[in-house]
Structure formats: C-alpha cells, structure tokens
Design an enzyme around this catalytic site. Structure first.
Site, PDB file in Angstrom:
ATOM      1  N   ASN A 195      37.130  13.014 -33.507  1.00 31.26           N
ATOM      2  CA  ASN A 195      36.300  11.485 -33.019  1.00 31.26           C
ATOM      3  C   ASN A 195      35.741  11.029 -34.217  1.00 31.26           C
ATOM      4  OD1 ASN A 195      34.550  13.601 -32.288  1.00 31.26           O
ATOM      5  ND2 ASN A 195      33.636  12.278 -30.875  1.00 31.26           N
ATOM      6  N   GLU A 222      33.268   8.201 -35.120  1.00 35.40           N
ATOM      7  CA  GLU A 222      32.607   7.091 -34.259  1.00 35.40           C
ATOM      8  C   GLU A 222      32.019   5.839 -35.595  1.00 35.40           C
ATOM      9  OE1 GLU A 222      29.571   8.848 -32.049  1.00 35.40           O
ATOM     10  OE2 GLU A 222      30.992   9.506 -30.548  1.00 35.40           O
ATOM     11  N   CYS A 260      39.120   8.165 -30.742  1.00 40.16           N
ATOM     12  CA  CYS A 260      39.056   9.338 -30.501  1.00 40.16           C
ATOM     13  C   CYS A 260      39.827  10.545 -31.350  1.00 40.16           C
ATOM     14  CB  CYS A 260      39.754   9.496 -28.942  1.00 40.16           C
ATOM     15  SG  CYS A 260      38.830   8.655 -27.817  1.00 40.16           S
ATOM     16  N   GLU A 319      42.209  12.513 -30.466  1.00 41.72           N
ATOM     17  CA  GLU A 319      43.502  12.643 -30.101  1.00 41.72           C
ATOM     18  C   GLU A 319      44.333  11.412 -30.909  1.00 41.72           C
ATOM     19  OE1 GLU A 319      40.933  12.427 -28.082  1.00 41.72           O
ATOM     20  OE2 GLU A 319      41.531  13.408 -26.095  1.00 41.72           O
ATOM     21  N   CYS A 351      40.845  10.487 -22.662  1.00 45.97           N
ATOM     22  CA  CYS A 351      40.642   9.225 -22.134  1.00 45.97           C
ATOM     23  C   CYS A 351      42.064   8.110 -21.759  1.00 45.97           C
ATOM     24  CB  CYS A 351      39.781   8.085 -22.887  1.00 45.97           C
ATOM     25  SG  CYS A 351      40.431   7.479 -24.540  1.00 45.97           S
ATOM     26  N   CYS A 372      44.079   7.442 -24.949  1.00 41.68           N
ATOM     27  CA  CYS A 372      44.661   8.382 -25.635  1.00 41.68           C
ATOM     28  C   CYS A 372      45.857   8.826 -24.571  1.00 41.68           C
ATOM     29  CB  CYS A 372      43.679   9.607 -25.845  1.00 41.68           C
ATOM     30  SG  CYS A 372      42.906   8.943 -26.990  1.00 41.68           S
TER      31      CYS A 372
HETATM   32  N1  THU Z   1      36.376  11.406 -27.088  1.00 43.58           N
HETATM   33  C1  THU Z   1      37.536  11.939 -27.790  1.00 43.58           C
HETATM   34  O1  THU Z   1      37.535  11.856 -29.027  1.00 43.58           O
HETATM   35  N2  THU Z   1      38.371  12.293 -27.206  1.00 43.58           N
HETATM   36  C2  THU Z   1      38.365  12.169 -25.746  1.00 43.58           C
HETATM   37  O2  THU Z   1      39.567  12.592 -25.005  1.00 43.58           O
HETATM   38  C3  THU Z   1      37.239  11.672 -25.045  1.00 43.58           C
HETATM   39  C4  THU Z   1      36.293  11.216 -25.622  1.00 43.58           C
HETATM   40  C5  THU Z   1      35.218  10.916 -27.983  1.00 43.58           C
HETATM   41  C6  THU Z   1      35.107   9.419 -28.240  1.00 43.58           C
HETATM   42  C7  THU Z   1      33.954   9.367 -28.439  1.00 43.58           C
HETATM   43  O3  THU Z   1      33.302   9.585 -29.876  1.00 43.58           O
HETATM   44  C8  THU Z   1      33.058  10.598 -27.773  1.00 43.58           C
HETATM   45  O4  THU Z   1      34.094  11.291 -27.589  1.00 43.58           O
HETATM   46  C9  THU Z   1      32.391  10.377 -26.506  1.00 43.58           C
HETATM   47  O5  THU Z   1      32.953   9.594 -25.765  1.00 43.58           O
END
Ligand code: THU
Length: 159
Positions: A62, A64, A73, A75, A110, A113
C-alpha cells in the site's frame, strides 16, 4: 416471494506447514513487500504478491498519501502493475497479508480491490486463487473472485 442464499466456500489452513510450497512462496513474498509499505498515516502495512501463469511472482504494497483518497491498496498496486506490463499472462493467484492486525482472521481485501480482482479474472477467462494470510495465524484460500464479491457488477461493456 422466494428466500435465496449464497454460500461462500473457502479452505482454511491453520499453519503454512500444510500448504502447497508455491503458495507458501507467494505468502512469503507478500510478507516481505509489506515491510516496504509506505503507510505513515494508517501505520497498517499491507503486502500483496501475484503469481502469473509462467510462474513469475510480482509484489506490491500500500502506498498512502497525505491526501488520503490518493493512496492505493497493496492489491491494486501489484495487480495494475502486472496487467500493465504483462497483459498476455494470466494471473493464477494473489496472496495478501498485513503486518498488523487486531483480528484473529487474515486481512480481507476492500471492496475496490475485490472489484478489480473480479474484472481481471473475468477478462482473462481463468480463475484467480485468493490467498489471505495472517502472520502467525490462519490462511484462507478462495478458489476464485466471485467468492469474495457475490453478485458483482460486470458491466455490459465487457460482454
Ligand atoms: N489496505 C490495503 O492495502 N489492502 C487491503 O486489503 C485493505 C487496506 C490499505 C489501505 C490503507 O493504506 C491501509 O491499508 C489502511 O486502510
């Protein structure tokens, strides 16, 4: 009026010992890339690793941003990369994990994804195995994308 129900089948492995070696390798890659995650805001590092039909593995985490919705994310970081670079290769499996979790079950992707995995599976005409791993805990394996997104919207333009 009719009462319907949808059942989701998945396999649970208590530990990595009983899993196929190629899945363990994918999980290890997801854990490794999670350590390089850029997640200073959530402090929730996630890693995802994809295995293509030629056996090659690619990974992403991920990423940000201070403007929160600009983040991506793990994925989608890796899925969009492989689809951009290897459009002729099918995706066999994706492993997903997080370094942190308060839950006793693995991280689950999520909705965004799930929709992206769904379309990639649909367009390649081959199922994508989804492997959700909790470090030091159980691993859930789903045979294909619709298990995690029942009644998904697959737009008219794809048909
Ligand atoms: N996140 C992912 O990378 N993948 C997921 O399946 C769920 C959430 C990340 C998004 C954000 O950077 C952090 O996790 C918190 O939500």
């Amino acid at each position: 009026m009719k009462q319907n129900s949808i059942t989701i089948d998945y396999i649970e492995y208590e530990s990595l010992d009983s899993m196929p070696a190629e899945d363990v390798a994918l999980i290890e890659k997801a854990v490794e890339i999670a350590r390089k995650s850029y997640s200073p805001y959530s402090k929730f590092p996630v890693g995802a690793a994809v295995r293509l039909d030629n056996g090659e593995i690619y990974a992403g985490n991920n990423q940000e941003n201070v403007a929160y919705p600009s983040g991506t994310c793990a994925e989608r970081t890796v899925l969009n990369y492989v689809n951009a670079n290897f459009p002729d290769n099918n995706i066999e499996a994706i492993a997903i994990t997080s370094l942190k979790s308060n839950s006793s079950i693995p991280i689950t992707p999520c909705g965004f994804c799930r929709q992206v995995i769904m379309e990639m599976e649909y367009s390649q005409h081959q199922n994508i195995r989804i492997i959700l791993h909790k470090i030091g805990g159980p691993t859930y394996v789903f045979h294909s994308a619709p298990a995690l997104l029942p009644l998904a919207f697959i737009g008219e333009m794809l048909q």
